[in-house]
Design an enzyme around this catalytic site. Structure first.
Site, PDB file in Angstrom:
ATOM      1  N   SER A 186      -9.221 -45.878 -43.289  1.00  0.00           N
ATOM      2  CA  SER A 186      -9.694 -46.212 -41.950  1.00  0.00           C
ATOM      3  C   SER A 186     -10.177 -47.653 -41.850  1.00  0.00           C
ATOM      4  O   SER A 186     -10.721 -48.199 -42.798  1.00  0.00           O
ATOM      5  CB  SER A 186     -10.848 -45.270 -41.609  1.00  0.00           C
ATOM      6  OG  SER A 186     -11.544 -45.718 -40.472  1.00  0.00           O
ATOM      7  N   PHE A 243      -6.123 -47.869 -37.618  1.00  0.00           N
ATOM      8  CA  PHE A 243      -7.021 -48.270 -36.555  1.00  0.00           C
ATOM      9  C   PHE A 243      -7.112 -47.090 -35.583  1.00  0.00           C
ATOM     10  O   PHE A 243      -7.102 -45.935 -36.051  1.00  0.00           O
ATOM     11  CB  PHE A 243      -6.566 -49.634 -36.002  1.00  0.00           C
ATOM     12  CG  PHE A 243      -7.048 -50.735 -36.941  1.00  0.00           C
ATOM     13  CD1 PHE A 243      -6.472 -50.907 -38.195  1.00  0.00           C
ATOM     14  CD2 PHE A 243      -8.131 -51.513 -36.612  1.00  0.00           C
ATOM     15  CE1 PHE A 243      -6.949 -51.864 -39.092  1.00  0.00           C
ATOM     16  CE2 PHE A 243      -8.616 -52.481 -37.499  1.00  0.00           C
ATOM     17  CZ  PHE A 243      -8.026 -52.651 -38.735  1.00  0.00           C
ATOM     18  N   ASN A 262      -6.421 -26.357 -44.131  1.00  0.00           N
ATOM     19  CA  ASN A 262      -7.321 -25.172 -44.076  1.00  0.00           C
ATOM     20  C   ASN A 262      -7.614 -24.800 -42.620  1.00  0.00           C
ATOM     21  O   ASN A 262      -8.419 -23.909 -42.345  1.00  0.00           O
ATOM     22  CB  ASN A 262      -8.620 -25.439 -44.865  1.00  0.00           C
ATOM     23  CG  ASN A 262      -9.451 -26.544 -44.232  1.00  0.00           C
ATOM     24  OD1 ASN A 262      -9.090 -27.091 -43.178  1.00  0.00           O
ATOM     25  ND2 ASN A 262     -10.572 -26.870 -44.856  1.00  0.00           N
ATOM     26  N   TYR A 315     -18.838 -41.194 -42.226  1.00  0.00           N
ATOM     27  CA  TYR A 315     -17.373 -41.044 -42.215  1.00  0.00           C
ATOM     28  C   TYR A 315     -16.727 -42.241 -42.929  1.00  0.00           C
ATOM     29  O   TYR A 315     -15.942 -42.079 -43.857  1.00  0.00           O
ATOM     30  CB  TYR A 315     -16.845 -40.955 -40.776  1.00  0.00           C
ATOM     31  CG  TYR A 315     -15.382 -41.283 -40.678  1.00  0.00           C
ATOM     32  CD1 TYR A 315     -14.948 -42.511 -40.217  1.00  0.00           C
ATOM     33  CD2 TYR A 315     -14.427 -40.361 -41.083  1.00  0.00           C
ATOM     34  CE1 TYR A 315     -13.607 -42.823 -40.158  1.00  0.00           C
ATOM     35  CE2 TYR A 315     -13.080 -40.663 -41.038  1.00  0.00           C
ATOM     36  CZ  TYR A 315     -12.675 -41.901 -40.566  1.00  0.00           C
ATOM     37  OH  TYR A 315     -11.340 -42.211 -40.520  1.00  0.00           O
ATOM     38  N   LYS A 365     -14.601 -42.618 -46.657  1.00  0.00           N
ATOM     39  CA  LYS A 365     -13.287 -43.262 -46.822  1.00  0.00           C
ATOM     40  C   LYS A 365     -13.379 -44.387 -47.854  1.00  0.00           C
ATOM     41  O   LYS A 365     -12.516 -44.557 -48.703  1.00  0.00           O
ATOM     42  CB  LYS A 365     -12.788 -43.818 -45.477  1.00  0.00           C
ATOM     43  CG  LYS A 365     -12.417 -42.753 -44.460  1.00  0.00           C
ATOM     44  CD  LYS A 365     -11.192 -41.972 -44.878  1.00  0.00           C
ATOM     45  CE  LYS A 365     -10.738 -40.992 -43.819  1.00  0.00           C
ATOM     46  NZ  LYS A 365      -9.570 -40.198 -44.223  1.00  0.00           N
TER      47      LYS A 365
HETATM   48  C1  WQD Z   1     -13.523 -45.700 -29.454  1.00  0.00           C
HETATM   49  C2  WQD Z   1     -14.372 -46.494 -28.473  1.00  0.00           C
HETATM   50  C3  WQD Z   1     -16.664 -45.778 -28.333  1.00  0.00           C
HETATM   51  C4  WQD Z   1     -15.906 -41.860 -26.646  1.00  0.00           C
HETATM   52  C5  WQD Z   1     -11.993 -43.759 -34.538  1.00  0.00           C
HETATM   53  C6  WQD Z   1     -12.090 -42.728 -35.582  1.00  0.00           C
HETATM   54  C7  WQD Z   1     -11.827 -43.187 -36.938  1.00  0.00           C
HETATM   55  C8  WQD Z   1     -10.978 -44.432 -37.064  1.00  0.00           C
HETATM   56  C9  WQD Z   1     -11.121 -45.412 -35.934  1.00  0.00           C
HETATM   57  C10 WQD Z   1      -9.092 -43.744 -38.313  1.00  0.00           C
HETATM   58  C11 WQD Z   1     -15.761 -46.781 -29.026  1.00  0.00           C
HETATM   59  C12 WQD Z   1     -15.944 -45.562 -27.006  1.00  0.00           C
HETATM   60  C13 WQD Z   1     -15.715 -43.126 -27.161  1.00  0.00           C
HETATM   61  C14 WQD Z   1     -16.577 -41.707 -25.406  1.00  0.00           C
HETATM   62  C15 WQD Z   1     -16.820 -44.075 -25.259  1.00  0.00           C
HETATM   63  N1  WQD Z   1      -9.619 -44.088 -37.140  1.00  0.00           N
HETATM   64  N2  WQD Z   1     -16.160 -44.207 -26.473  1.00  0.00           N
HETATM   65  N3  WQD Z   1     -17.007 -42.828 -24.754  1.00  0.00           N
HETATM   66  O1  WQD Z   1     -15.273 -44.498 -33.101  1.00  0.00           O
HETATM   67  O2  WQD Z   1     -13.485 -46.312 -32.806  1.00  0.00           O
HETATM   68  O3  WQD Z   1     -13.217 -44.455 -34.457  1.00  0.00           O
HETATM   69  O4  WQD Z   1     -10.970 -44.660 -34.744  1.00  0.00           O
HETATM   70  O5  WQD Z   1      -9.639 -43.616 -39.318  1.00  0.00           O
HETATM   71  O6  WQD Z   1     -11.168 -42.081 -37.502  1.00  0.00           O
HETATM   72  O7  WQD Z   1     -13.405 -42.237 -35.572  1.00  0.00           O
HETATM   73  O8  WQD Z   1     -13.058 -43.989 -31.987  1.00  0.00           O
HETATM   74  O9  WQD Z   1     -12.436 -42.904 -29.876  1.00  0.00           O
HETATM   75  O10 WQD Z   1     -14.704 -42.363 -30.928  1.00  0.00           O
HETATM   76  O11 WQD Z   1     -14.316 -44.593 -29.884  1.00  0.00           O
HETATM   77  O12 WQD Z   1     -17.235 -45.077 -24.656  1.00  0.00           O
HETATM   78  O13 WQD Z   1     -16.806 -40.580 -24.887  1.00  0.00           O
HETATM   79  O14 WQD Z   1     -14.563 -45.713 -27.292  1.00  0.00           O
HETATM   80  O15 WQD Z   1     -17.961 -46.286 -28.111  1.00  0.00           O
HETATM   81  O16 WQD Z   1     -16.135 -48.065 -28.616  1.00  0.00           O
HETATM   82  P1  WQD Z   1     -13.843 -44.886 -33.071  1.00  0.00           P
HETATM   83  P2  WQD Z   1     -13.624 -43.352 -30.649  1.00  0.00           P
END
Ligand code: WQD
Length: 330
Positions: free
Chosen positions: A125, A179, A33, A150, A154
């Site tokens: 996830s 991951f 979409n 989120y 899932k």
């Molecule tokens: C990664 C790390 C933040 C942004 C994602 C997806 C989810 C799942 C797993 C598939 C964390 C740190 C982030 C920033 C930071 N994948 N960070 N500053 O939250 O692990 O989850 O991957 O399903 O879909 O949400 O990913 O990239 O947001 O964060 O320090 O500006 O980087 O604290 O430790 P996350 P992320």
């Protein structure tokens, strides 16, 4: 040629899956979409694959339009990637996350059943896993004590799929627990497209590198980890896309439900990602430590042994190679 419907096929993971599908002789049909992706991706996919990809602008909750697509194309299998996916955003927009993610899945499954399409690969996830379990996380550990909407969405969809497989033996269901997908296709043409300020680490680093944002906030510096910052399992998106092909190739062998982790099996800290980016791109990244982000787990990384053993799938790219590909989009 087998038609594989890919929901969210114009999105980050979905578009990379489209490239792998074409490379492996499948005919992808994109259902998207475009709420979280851009139609320009379609032209880029044509450039990469040298093939015009069939695509439909459709919200999966629009059952009548969805049914018309199933009537038009014989579907071999659905890869269901469509969904909102940011941990922090889901805390701010809980109801829209439930409505979009769970509502879309429900509508899709109903339409599949009505059209006798019983093969589905679901983009789940690592965030469904209960934290504080011994690492690396295997597919058999506990799930469900989810820490954000989120992850809850899932988890609920996984439970729906488990009940479907339990009570209707026609279904062949594969749950792919992703991951942290990072990187982009080597052409640099398709990538994580973010409107506004990115939620994810690597897209945020890219914006800082392009001087579109002043600095990166590192959320938390006193976690009980090697350098105090969070640990994640960062997998190259092309490895993740190829994981779907590995699932597709074997989905016909056994009905029922099977679950696989898709990660590298290696934990990498936020600071290590920053350093790898700087080393591969030569672009220094300014960052400041800030408070921990709500919903974040301290550590998450997987055991990917089951996918290797049963699907003969393993990652081919490492963090440095992912950062080299990211260099093409800055
Ligand atoms: C990664 C790390 C933040 C942004 C994602 C997806 C989810 C799942 C797993 C598939 C964390 C740190 C982030 C920033 C930071 N994948 N960070 N500053 O939250 O692990 O989850 O991957 O399903 O879909 O949400 O990913 O990239 O947001 O964060 O320090 O500006 O980087 O604290 O430790 P996350 P992320």
């Amino acid at each position: 040629m087998k038609n594989v419907f890919i929901t969210g096929g114009a999105g980050y993971i979905g578009s990379h899956c489209v490239v792998s599908l074409v490379k492996n002789g499948y005919n992808p049909v994109i259902l998207d979409n475009f709420s979280n992706s851009r139609q320009t991706v379609l032209k880029k996919l044509k450039t990469i694959t040298n093939k015009k990809i069939i695509s439909y602008k459709v919200d999966l909750r629009d059952k009548s339009k969805l049914k018309s697509i199933f009537k038009k194309h014989k579907c071999y299998c659905v890869i269901h990637c469509a969904g909102f996916k940011a941990v922090s955003e889901s805390i701010r927009e809980t109801i829209p996350y439930f409505d979009n993610n769970i509502g879309s899945a429900l509508s899709l499954l109903e339409c599949m059943e009505e059209n006798n399409v019983f093969k589905i690969i679901f983009s789940s996830s690592c965030t469904v896993y209960n934290e504080n379990q011994s690492l690396p996380w295997k597919e058999t550990i506990k799930i469900g004590n989810t820490k954000n909407p989120y992850a809850t969405s899932k988890y609920i969809i996984e439970r729906m799929l488990m009940d479907l497989a339990k009570y209707n033996k026609n279904w062949s269901i594969r749950i792919a627990r992703y991951f942290n997908a990072i990187g982009n296709h080597s052409s640099g043409l398709i990538k994580e497209e973010t409107n506004g300020v990115p939620n994810f680490l690597v897209p945020y680093i890219v914006k800082v590198a392009k001087k579109e944002l002043p600095y990166l906030r590192v959320f938390g510096k006193n976690y009980r980890t090697k350098d105090g910052t969070c640990i994640r399992d960062f997998i190259h998106v092309m490895d993740l896309a190829d994981g779907h092909i590995a699932l597709l190739k074997k989905i016909n062998q056994k009905k029922g439900l099977k679950i696989y982790n898709f990660g590298t099996g290696k934990g990498t800290s936020v600071l290590e990602v920053i350093r790898a980016f700087e080393k591969q791109t030569g672009v220094p990244i300014s960052f400041r430590f800030s408070k921990k982000r709500k919903g974040d787990a301290a550590v998450s990384y997987c055991s990917a042994k089951k996918a290797l053993k049963e699907l003969k799938w393993e990652t081919k790219y490492n963090l440095n190679q992912a950062m080299m590909d990211v260099k093409k989009i800055i």
